[in-house]
Design a protein around this motif. Structure first.
Motif, PDB file in Angstrom:
ATOM      1  N   SER A  53       0.767  -1.064   0.095  1.00 57.14           N
ATOM      2  CA  SER A  53      -0.038   0.126  -0.035  1.00 57.14           C
ATOM      3  C   SER A  53       0.932   1.109  -0.028  1.00 57.14           C
ATOM      4  CB  SER A  53      -0.931   0.041   1.279  1.00 57.14           C
ATOM      5  OG  SER A  53      -1.766  -1.049   1.289  1.00 57.14           O
ATOM      6  N   GLU A  56       2.057   1.861  -3.387  1.00 60.52           N
ATOM      7  CA  GLU A  56       1.175   2.400  -4.286  1.00 60.52           C
ATOM      8  C   GLU A  56       1.097   3.828  -4.134  1.00 60.52           C
ATOM      9  OE1 GLU A  56      -1.515  -1.469  -4.569  1.00 60.52           O
ATOM     10  OE2 GLU A  56      -1.871  -0.300  -3.158  1.00 60.52           O
ATOM     11  N   CYS A  68      -3.065   4.002  -7.616  1.00 60.22           N
ATOM     12  CA  CYS A  68      -2.005   3.295  -8.085  1.00 60.22           C
ATOM     13  C   CYS A  68      -2.398   1.667  -7.684  1.00 60.22           C
ATOM     14  CB  CYS A  68      -0.747   3.536  -7.848  1.00 60.22           C
ATOM     15  SG  CYS A  68       0.439   2.117  -8.165  1.00 60.22           S
ATOM     16  N   ALA A  70      -0.832  -2.068  -7.241  1.00 60.46           N
ATOM     17  CA  ALA A  70       0.365  -3.012  -7.417  1.00 60.46           C
ATOM     18  C   ALA A  70      -0.364  -4.537  -7.799  1.00 60.46           C
ATOM     19  CB  ALA A  70       0.932  -3.044  -6.243  1.00 60.46           C
ATOM     20  N   LEU A 209       2.846  -2.080 -11.939  1.00 62.87           N
ATOM     21  CA  LEU A 209       2.074  -1.039 -11.183  1.00 62.87           C
ATOM     22  C   LEU A 209       1.093  -0.325 -12.434  1.00 62.87           C
ATOM     23  CD1 LEU A 209       5.262   0.365  -9.699  1.00 62.87           C
ATOM     24  CD2 LEU A 209       3.371  -0.559  -8.387  1.00 62.87           C
ATOM     25  N   HIS A 234      -6.257  -0.389   1.375  1.00 54.11           N
ATOM     26  CA  HIS A 234      -5.429   0.464   0.493  1.00 54.11           C
ATOM     27  C   HIS A 234      -5.398   1.955   0.748  1.00 54.11           C
ATOM     28  CE1 HIS A 234      -5.018  -2.467  -3.074  1.00 54.11           C
ATOM     29  NE2 HIS A 234      -5.631  -3.160  -2.083  1.00 54.11           N
TER      30      HIS A 234
END
Ligand SMILES: *Cc1c(COP(=O)(O)O)cnc(C)c1O
Length: 407
Positions: A53, A56, A68, A70, A209, A234
């Motif tokens: 997280s 990201e 974002c 992952a 990504l 997230h």
């Protein structure tokens, strides 16, 4: 006495596949994660933010996008991107024909139909052909692969997409850190996909990504990636209400990234811009040395293109196939590992659109075929120093002269 470089037989003996070490901070963090046993991204203690997280959030900030996700690879990110923008079975997807196998693979995986577009002598999408095929096919998606780091005129791409109502997805496997007119690649389209596979700009073995500014695409991508309904954890995500709308209609494809992989990427991200400079120093030395070799064509780049020279491509112009093969084998004997896109059989990482026979409709792209026939390619790992790069270029030049490929 100064030796003439045409007399001294030069040989190179470093490996084109050797990458730099993972930064010690990444190795230390990876060990901590292994000691904790918490490798899965959702195996967190209450209130803890997982490594994945954090990555990201950091990557979204780096490229200046809102969200974002992952994933396990860039190929899976492209697949998830296509699904998340709404590509359905049978939908047409425009795509430049010069790309790497995971790209047509993602189109196949999404059960879509590719409409391959020609490239031009500078190895980028032929935008006249793009527009022509957009009109002919009425395709509503364009998967643009910035193949080998060559960035096409993004101003014109966006204009074509707007005029024909086309959703753009960008494959940035070779353009992490690269920009067009000051803006990161991967932020022009609805979605951008990046790779952290060993031979790209950040090395975590495997990894992908996906970035977007769109709330629905972000929520769908996280659900597709396999969030086990723990998407709340997230920190780079839209509000929970958006997930509510999709959580029962989006399947879990289990394409997550692990915390271990994320730790390796996080340690390299702060080094990325510096490494871009290092790649370009190396690229420029090679380019300068090969610039005056008459049988070698080096693609011309726009001033707006802030590329990453992590590999080098050139065309051998006006040389017959047998001579090219001879050139490649002499280069190989002297330690220069050149890949050739003229090879009709898929080999290693290199394949041509003609060999993607899993698509039932074959494409005729005479311009792209002709360009690929003379296209040579090699990697520039950062384990090569500036002298190495000069030597590589000198060997190529020497072989061209020896075999009398140039006038
Ligand atoms: C490497 C690569 C991909 C796929 O990346 P993976 O992370 O290996 O799936 C996609 N497109 C291009 C142009 C690539 O070079």
């Amino acid at each position: 006495m100064k030796k003439d470089d045409s007399q001294e037989l030069l040989v190179f003996n470093k490996e084109f596949t050797r990458q730099e070490s993972i930064p010690s901070s990444g190795i230390e963090r990876a060990i901590e994660i292994m000691q904790s046993g918490r490798l899965h991204r959702y195996n967190t203690t209450p209130g803890e933010i997982s490594e994945t997280s954090l990555l990201e959030k950091e990557f979204a900030d780096y490229v200046e996008r809102r969200f974002c996700a992952a994933l396990s690879s860039c190929g899976s990110a492209i697949y998830v991107a296509l699904k998340s923008v709404g590509v359905k079975a049978g939908d047409k997807v425009l795509c430049n024909a010069f790309t790497l196998a995971p790209v047509p693979g993602a189109i196949k995986n999404a059960e879509a139909v590719p409409i391959f577009v020609e490239i031009n002598e500078n190895f980028v999408t032929d935008l006249d052909d793009l527009e022509k095929k957009a009109i002919e096919s009425n395709a509503k998606y364009f998967l643009l692969s910035h193949m080998r780091g060559h960035i096409v005129d993004m101003d014109r791409v966006m204009d074509i997409c707007h005029r024909h109502n086309i959703t753009l997805v960008e494959d940035c496997a070779h353009t992490m850190g690269a920009k067009w007119a000051g803006k990161h690649t991967g932020t022009f389209g609805a979605v951008g996909c990046f790779s952290t596979q060993t031979y790209k700009h950040i090395n975590s073995g495997e990894g992908g990504l996906l970035v977007t500014d769109d709330e629905e695409i972000a929520a769908k991508a996280i659900l597709y990636s396999g969030s086990y309904m723990m998407y709340e954890r997230h920190i780079s995500r839209p509000s929970l209400e958006v997930f509510e709308r999709f959580k029962k209609v989006i399947p879990n494809f289990s394409l997550r990234m692990s915390n271990l992989v994320a730790a390796l990427i996080r340690s390299q991200l702060p080094e990325l811009d510096k490494n871009v400079q290092r790649w370009n120093e190396r690229y420029n030395i090679i380019e300068e040395e090969l610039q005056d070799v008459s049988c070698i064509y080096i693609p011309v780049r726009s001033e707006k293109e802030e590329f990453v020279g992590s590999s080098f491509q050139f065309s051998l112009i006006g040389i017959e196939t047998e001579k090219i093969k001879h050139f490649l084998s002499v280069c190989a004997e002297r330690g220069i590992d050149i890949k050739w896109f003229g090879e009709m059989e898929p080999k290693g990482f290199t394949s041509r659109f003609e060999s993607w026979e899993y698509f039932t409709k074959t494409s005729k792209l005479p311009k792209t075929s002709a360009i690929l026939n003379g296209m040579c390619d090699f990697r520039i790992p950062l384990t090569f120093n500036l002298k190495d790069c000069k030597k590589i270029a000198m060997i190529i030049k020497q072989v061209c002269r020896e075999l009398e490929l140039c006038d």
